[in-house]
Design a protein around this motif. Structure first.
Motif, PDB file in Angstrom:
ATOM      1  N   LYS A 100     -13.201  -7.410 -14.768  1.00 15.89           N
ATOM      2  CA  LYS A 100     -13.243  -7.280 -16.216  1.00 15.89           C
ATOM      3  C   LYS A 100     -12.262  -8.234 -16.877  1.00 15.89           C
ATOM      4  O   LYS A 100     -12.585  -8.889 -17.885  1.00 15.89           O
ATOM      5  N   ILE A 101     -11.067  -8.329 -16.304  1.00 20.80           N
ATOM      6  CA  ILE A 101     -10.069  -9.236 -16.864  1.00 20.80           C
ATOM      7  C   ILE A 101     -10.570 -10.675 -16.830  1.00 20.80           C
ATOM      8  O   ILE A 101     -10.375 -11.462 -17.767  1.00 20.80           O
ATOM      9  N   GLN A 102     -11.228 -11.000 -15.693  1.00 21.09           N
ATOM     10  CA  GLN A 102     -11.751 -12.369 -15.570  1.00 21.09           C
ATOM     11  C   GLN A 102     -12.794 -12.689 -16.654  1.00 21.09           C
ATOM     12  O   GLN A 102     -12.948 -13.844 -17.056  1.00 21.09           O
ATOM     13  N   SER A 103     -13.499 -11.651 -17.085  1.00 23.78           N
ATOM     14  CA  SER A 103     -14.554 -11.867 -18.080  1.00 23.78           C
ATOM     15  C   SER A 103     -14.030 -11.885 -19.513  1.00 23.78           C
ATOM     16  O   SER A 103     -14.723 -12.337 -20.433  1.00 23.78           O
ATOM     17  N   LEU A 104     -12.835 -11.369 -19.708  1.00 22.78           N
ATOM     18  CA  LEU A 104     -12.261 -11.331 -21.053  1.00 22.78           C
ATOM     19  C   LEU A 104     -11.699 -12.695 -21.429  1.00 22.78           C
ATOM     20  O   LEU A 104     -10.966 -13.315 -20.650  1.00 22.78           O
ATOM     21  N   ARG A 105     -12.030 -13.160 -22.602  1.00 22.33           N
ATOM     22  CA  ARG A 105     -11.471 -14.423 -23.086  1.00 22.33           C
ATOM     23  C   ARG A 105     -11.398 -14.393 -24.608  1.00 22.33           C
ATOM     24  O   ARG A 105     -12.148 -13.665 -25.265  1.00 22.33           O
ATOM     25  N   VAL A 106     -10.507 -15.132 -25.093  1.00 21.97           N
ATOM     26  CA  VAL A 106     -10.335 -15.202 -26.554  1.00 21.97           C
ATOM     27  C   VAL A 106     -11.555 -15.921 -27.144  1.00 21.97           C
ATOM     28  O   VAL A 106     -11.901 -17.024 -26.708  1.00 21.97           O
ATOM     29  N   PRO A 107     -12.231 -15.288 -28.103  1.00 21.61           N
ATOM     30  CA  PRO A 107     -13.421 -15.919 -28.684  1.00 21.61           C
ATOM     31  C   PRO A 107     -13.079 -17.197 -29.456  1.00 21.61           C
ATOM     32  O   PRO A 107     -11.997 -17.315 -30.044  1.00 21.61           O
ATOM     33  N   ASP A 108     -13.997 -18.086 -29.405  1.00 28.30           N
ATOM     34  CA  ASP A 108     -13.787 -19.376 -30.075  1.00 28.30           C
ATOM     35  C   ASP A 108     -14.207 -19.261 -31.540  1.00 28.30           C
ATOM     36  O   ASP A 108     -15.287 -19.732 -31.949  1.00 28.30           O
ATOM     37  N   PHE A 115      -7.567 -13.646 -35.889  1.00 26.75           N
ATOM     38  CA  PHE A 115      -6.403 -12.870 -35.436  1.00 26.75           C
ATOM     39  C   PHE A 115      -6.825 -11.537 -34.827  1.00 26.75           C
ATOM     40  O   PHE A 115      -6.363 -11.142 -33.747  1.00 26.75           O
ATOM     41  N   ALA A 116      -7.741 -10.834 -35.548  1.00 24.18           N
ATOM     42  CA  ALA A 116      -8.188  -9.523 -35.065  1.00 24.18           C
ATOM     43  C   ALA A 116      -8.920  -9.644 -33.728  1.00 24.18           C
ATOM     44  O   ALA A 116      -8.731  -8.836 -32.806  1.00 24.18           O
ATOM     45  N   ALA A 117      -9.764 -10.666 -33.590  1.00 27.53           N
ATOM     46  CA  ALA A 117     -10.521 -10.863 -32.353  1.00 27.53           C
ATOM     47  C   ALA A 117      -9.586 -11.172 -31.192  1.00 27.53           C
ATOM     48  O   ALA A 117      -9.744 -10.660 -30.073  1.00 27.53           O
ATOM     49  N   THR A 118      -8.604 -12.032 -31.483  1.00 19.85           N
ATOM     50  CA  THR A 118      -7.633 -12.380 -30.440  1.00 19.85           C
ATOM     51  C   THR A 118      -6.822 -11.160 -30.020  1.00 19.85           C
ATOM     52  O   THR A 118      -6.574 -10.927 -28.834  1.00 19.85           O
ATOM     53  N   LYS A 119      -6.413 -10.363 -31.016  1.00 18.83           N
ATOM     54  CA  LYS A 119      -5.625  -9.158 -30.719  1.00 18.83           C
ATOM     55  C   LYS A 119      -6.427  -8.187 -29.868  1.00 18.83           C
ATOM     56  O   LYS A 119      -5.899  -7.559 -28.932  1.00 18.83           O
ATOM     57  N   VAL A 121      -8.734  -8.835 -27.706  1.00 21.41           N
ATOM     58  CA  VAL A 121      -8.802  -9.338 -26.329  1.00 21.41           C
ATOM     59  C   VAL A 121      -7.462  -9.117 -25.615  1.00 21.41           C
ATOM     60  O   VAL A 121      -7.417  -8.654 -24.469  1.00 21.41           O
ATOM     61  N   VAL A 122      -6.396  -9.463 -26.296  1.00 19.89           N
ATOM     62  CA  VAL A 122      -5.050  -9.284 -25.703  1.00 19.89           C
ATOM     63  C   VAL A 122      -4.793  -7.812 -25.380  1.00 19.89           C
ATOM     64  O   VAL A 122      -4.276  -7.463 -24.313  1.00 19.89           O
ATOM     65  N   ASP A 123      -5.160  -6.913 -26.298  1.00 16.13           N
ATOM     66  CA  ASP A 123      -4.975  -5.477 -26.069  1.00 16.13           C
ATOM     67  C   ASP A 123      -5.813  -4.994 -24.887  1.00 16.13           C
ATOM     68  O   ASP A 123      -5.357  -4.170 -24.078  1.00 16.13           O
ATOM     69  N   ALA A 124      -7.039  -5.513 -24.798  1.00 15.54           N
ATOM     70  CA  ALA A 124      -7.912  -5.115 -23.696  1.00 15.54           C
ATOM     71  C   ALA A 124      -7.361  -5.579 -22.358  1.00 15.54           C
ATOM     72  O   ALA A 124      -7.386  -4.854 -21.359  1.00 15.54           O
ATOM     73  N   VAL A 125      -6.847  -6.811 -22.337  1.00 13.08           N
ATOM     74  CA  VAL A 125      -6.244  -7.339 -21.107  1.00 13.08           C
ATOM     75  C   VAL A 125      -5.017  -6.509 -20.718  1.00 13.08           C
ATOM     76  O   VAL A 125      -4.816  -6.162 -19.547  1.00 13.08           O
ATOM     77  N   SER A 126      -4.199  -6.187 -21.707  1.00 13.44           N
ATOM     78  CA  SER A 126      -2.984  -5.407 -21.448  1.00 13.44           C
ATOM     79  C   SER A 126      -3.330  -4.016 -20.922  1.00 13.44           C
ATOM     80  O   SER A 126      -2.738  -3.539 -19.940  1.00 13.44           O
ATOM     81  N   ALA A 127      -4.292  -3.336 -21.543  1.00 13.97           N
ATOM     82  CA  ALA A 127      -4.688  -1.998 -21.106  1.00 13.97           C
ATOM     83  C   ALA A 127      -5.282  -2.039 -19.698  1.00 13.97           C
ATOM     84  O   ALA A 127      -5.007  -1.164 -18.869  1.00 13.97           O
TER      85      ALA A 127
END
Length: 317
Positions: A100-108, A115-119, A121-127
């Motif tokens: 799942k982490i490998q599939s998560l990426r910051v949207p272009d 900002f919200a989209a990046t946050k 993704v970052v929150d999902a990676v952290s969790a």
């Protein structure tokens, strides 16, 4: 424990230590192998725990709840939430979370939603990372418990094997010495063992009486009674037929120049004669009687192994 069974336990536990330390087996196969070791080693608790690790934990079983804590599976003990699934499921979950982490990426994207989209993704990676860390902690604790159990079995069996081989080697030497110097003594030993196996007060009493007779026969064999006396540590000791302990001490004194060893043997011999002579009383347990029997056997071996070329401290009048 039969020799073949002991050897099998030693080989199986050694192989399992390599399996864990070298990560050679997947969880399901490792647990099956550990379950076999627990069964052969007679550890019912570990067998039951491994079943939980293979098929999942039961919230109604006290042992399951105990090992939920030992393996760090609780998320919230009060609410009884935690990682209830088997070990293989926990490993599969970790693999899925890593994917799942490998599939998560910051949207272009850009603009006000960036900002919200990046946050997100970052929150999902952290969790996801925290979940992986938590589950890997469970897996690590399970492996540590397995390793501890296997190590205990390995070192216990290794010690038993070493102790058994050492004693058997010593026993052969002692049997040869007793056979050469006091052959009749060996004939009395099976009687002691039979009595001790009875496990009751009368059996213990008769076994210790036989131990005393063994020591007396031993004294007669290595140092014949006489009307002479001997000076030991400033004391004049008689060597007649009733003074078995004195005659063994005379034999010891004439075969070692070490005063500390003579003193140790004399004290051990005195304590031994005292205990086997009071064996008719009820204060000697079966386990103590076994220890006294072994001490009887070992002290005869030690006495017969004394260096006959040692300096002679005493003289016979």
């Amino acid at each position: 424990m039969a020799k073949s069974e002991t050897q099998h336990l030693l080989e199986l536990s050694a192989d399992l230590l390599d399996d864990i330390e070298l990560s050679r087996l997947p969880a399901d196969k490792l647990l099956l192998k550990c379950s076999r070791l627990a069964r052969l080693a007679g550890s019912e608790e570990v067998q039951s725990w491994i079943k939980f690790e293979m098929s999942g934990y039961n919230s109604q079983d006290p042992l399951a709840l105990l090992y939920m804590g030992k393996t760090g599976r609780w998320l919230n003990y009060e609410k009884k939430t935690g990682y209830w699934g088997p070990l293989a499921q926990q490993e599969a979950t970790v693999a899925a979370l890593r994917a799942k982490i490998q599939s998560l990426r910051v949207p272009d994207i850009s603009g006000e939603w960036a900002f919200a989209a990046t946050k997100n993704v970052v929150d999902a990676v952290s969790a996801t990372t925290n979940a992986i860390t938590s589950i890997e902690g469970v897996i690590s604790r399970v492996m540590a418990l397995l390793h501890s159990f296997i190590s205990d079995v390995y070192y216990r069996v290794q010690f038993e094997t070493l102790a058994q081989s050492t004693f058997e080697s010593y026993k052969r030497d002692v049997d040869d010495l007793i056979g050469q110097s006091a052959g009749e003594v060996l004939k009395k030993i099976p009687s002691v063992v039979r009595r001790l196996q009875e496990g009751d007060t009368e059996g213990v009493s008769q076994a210790l009486t036989t131990c005393r007779r063994i020591l007396e026969a031993f004294a007669d064999a290595i140092y014949s009674p006489s009307d002479a006396t001997i000076e030991l540590s400033g004391n004049t000791l008689k060597l007649d037929a009733s003074k078995h302990q004195n005659r063994i001490n005379a034999y010891i004194a004439q075969r070692t120049s070490s005063s500390s060893r003579r003193q140790k043997l004399r004290q051990n011999l005195s304590n031994l004669f005292d205990r086997v002579s009071t064996g008719v009383h009820k204060d000697v347990t079966v386990s103590e009687a076994y220890a006294l029997f072994l001490n009887t056997y070992l002290i005869m071996g030690e006495v017969l192994q004394l260096n006959s070329s040692g300096e002679v401290e005493a003289f016979v009048e």
